[in-house]
Design a protein around this motif. Sequence first.
Motif, short mmCIF file in Angstrom:
data_model
loop_
_atom_site.label_atom_id
_atom_site.label_comp_id
_atom_site.label_asym_id
_atom_site.label_seq_id
_atom_site.Cartn_x
_atom_site.Cartn_y
_atom_site.Cartn_z
N UNK A 38 17.83 -0.79 -5.96
CA UNK A 38 16.48 -0.43 -5.54
C UNK A 38 16.42 -0.41 -4.02
N UNK A 39 15.78 0.61 -3.48
CA UNK A 39 15.72 0.79 -2.02
C UNK A 39 14.28 0.71 -1.54
N UNK A 40 14.03 -0.24 -0.64
CA UNK A 40 12.76 -0.29 0.08
C UNK A 40 12.87 0.63 1.29
N UNK A 41 12.26 1.79 1.22
CA UNK A 41 12.28 2.71 2.35
C UNK A 41 11.06 2.45 3.23
N UNK A 42 11.29 2.10 4.49
CA UNK A 42 10.17 1.77 5.37
C UNK A 42 10.43 2.36 6.75
N UNK A 43 9.42 2.33 7.58
CA UNK A 43 9.63 2.75 8.96
C UNK A 43 8.72 1.92 9.87
N UNK A 44 9.11 1.81 11.11
CA UNK A 44 8.33 1.08 12.10
C UNK A 44 7.65 2.10 12.99
N UNK A 45 6.32 2.07 12.97
CA UNK A 45 5.55 3.05 13.74
C UNK A 45 5.65 2.75 15.23
N UNK A 46 5.19 3.68 16.03
CA UNK A 46 5.29 3.54 17.49
C UNK A 46 4.51 2.34 18.00
N UNK A 47 3.45 1.93 17.27
CA UNK A 47 2.68 0.77 17.70
C UNK A 47 3.25 -0.54 17.16
N UNK B 94 5.23 0.57 7.90
CA UNK B 94 4.70 1.31 6.75
C UNK B 94 5.84 1.49 5.74
N UNK B 95 5.48 1.77 4.49
CA UNK B 95 6.48 1.88 3.45
C UNK B 95 6.33 3.18 2.68
N UNK B 96 7.48 3.80 2.40
CA UNK B 96 7.50 4.99 1.56
C UNK B 96 7.57 4.56 0.09
N UNK C 92 9.10 -3.84 -12.50
CA UNK C 92 10.25 -4.41 -11.80
C UNK C 92 10.34 -3.91 -10.36
N UNK C 93 9.87 -2.71 -10.12
CA UNK C 93 9.83 -2.19 -8.75
C UNK C 93 8.78 -2.93 -7.92
N UNK C 94 7.68 -3.32 -8.56
CA UNK C 94 6.68 -4.12 -7.87
C UNK C 94 7.28 -5.45 -7.42
N UNK C 95 8.17 -6.02 -8.24
CA UNK C 95 8.83 -7.26 -7.86
C UNK C 95 9.70 -7.06 -6.63
N UNK C 96 10.38 -5.93 -6.54
CA UNK C 96 11.22 -5.63 -5.39
C UNK C 96 10.37 -5.52 -4.12
N UNK C 97 9.20 -4.90 -4.23
CA UNK C 97 8.30 -4.79 -3.08
C UNK C 97 7.74 -6.15 -2.70
N UNK C 98 7.40 -6.97 -3.69
CA UNK C 98 6.92 -8.32 -3.41
C UNK C 98 7.99 -9.11 -2.65
N UNK C 99 9.23 -8.97 -3.06
CA UNK C 99 10.33 -9.63 -2.36
C UNK C 99 10.39 -9.16 -0.90
N UNK C 100 10.20 -7.87 -0.67
CA UNK C 100 10.19 -7.33 0.70
C UNK C 100 9.08 -7.97 1.52
N UNK C 101 7.90 -8.07 0.95
CA UNK C 101 6.75 -8.63 1.67
C UNK C 101 6.98 -10.10 2.01
N UNK C 102 7.62 -10.83 1.11
CA UNK C 102 7.92 -12.24 1.38
C UNK C 102 8.96 -12.36 2.48
N UNK C 103 10.03 -11.58 2.38
CA UNK C 103 11.10 -11.67 3.38
C UNK C 103 10.65 -11.27 4.77
N UNK C 104 9.68 -10.36 4.83
CA UNK C 104 9.19 -9.88 6.13
C UNK C 104 7.90 -10.59 6.55
N UNK C 105 7.57 -11.70 5.87
CA UNK C 105 6.46 -12.60 6.23
C UNK C 105 5.09 -11.94 6.13
#
Length: 352
Positions: free
Chosen positions: A188-197, A201-203, A318-331
């Motif tokens: 599973x891939x969390x695709x995200x990007x860091x905006x100029x500010x 954000x997440x795809x 199960x994909x929601x779990x992967x995103x939840x893991x992302x949110x926890x890891x990135x505080x």
Amino acid sequence: MATSLLPWSDKALALLCRMNNFHLPGSSLVRCRRFVIEGQQVGWVPPVVASKLTRFPEVFTSSGSGEAGAVALCPALDSYRKRSEAVNTVLQQLREEDTFSCLRGWRDEVTLIGAMVGTHDGTEKVCARARARAPHRSLLKRRSFVRLFACLFVLQKYEVMPRFCDQSLMCMERAATSLFGVKRYGVHVNGYRQEEDGTVTMWLSRRSRTKQTYPGTLDNLVAGGLAAGTSLQETLIKECEEEACIPACIAETACPVGTVSYTYEDEDGVFPESQFVFDLKLPLEFRPQIGDGEVQDFYLWPLDQVKEVLVSEDFKPNSAMVVLDFLIRHSYVHPDAEPYYQEFVTGLHKSL
């Protein structure tokens, strides 16, 4: 109380309980038999499945009952090929007899490795930037942007093994794995990007309405099962290309960040699954595109919006779990704000 009225934390906890229900009181665990190959447990066989397998004594032996009992492959099936072929023959017969509804989802999926020569329009610039961010990980940094593949078609099946680090003992059709409770792995891939500010954000993708499972729901940017004989890196690159038209030079910059593991059961059987999770920081100018038709749309959302929707029925669980893991890891989920923070962490990483 209706689920929609619950606080966010309670909804997230309910999601994790649902995806780990095999180990909750009242599950079928105490009635399931161990699935054994060469003396090693590789799964759990529900009672209704065990009773049907007694028709095939040349393939399966059965002893005891419940957790103390076992369904084993006959000793004469002493090689990977013999086991795979014998079990597949049984499953084909059960499929033709419509014994188990899950076998109606028999996919006979084919992976095309090759027969494609092409370029990705408009990707040279973003590929160059991806390489600049992680030149040591790019396998294509000295190659042309034209990609050449050899022609090879292979049926997708799943490996059966006690642990991911162990040698595979056989392979099995994906649709049948829940009948034996064998471990399934995916990427599973969390695709995200860091905006100029500086904000993140997440795809997300929305699954096609023709998908056999969870049609029309939200999903990670890219995800796919680990087919027999395929590495994690190969799966990552293939799924990125097929589902979102992400070229290899970008996909290769994805960082492995751990696994999300759980075991649930439903009317189709037992599902012990572990997803290998990758974070992929995408260039600002890159836009995913629909590839093989498994996705109908892509969305770029702020993390606050992603957090709210992941606990809804509109998100593949199960994909929601992967995103939840992302949110926890990135505080973005903090223990001071979430009373079930520790339950979240343990619920995302259950032993299979």
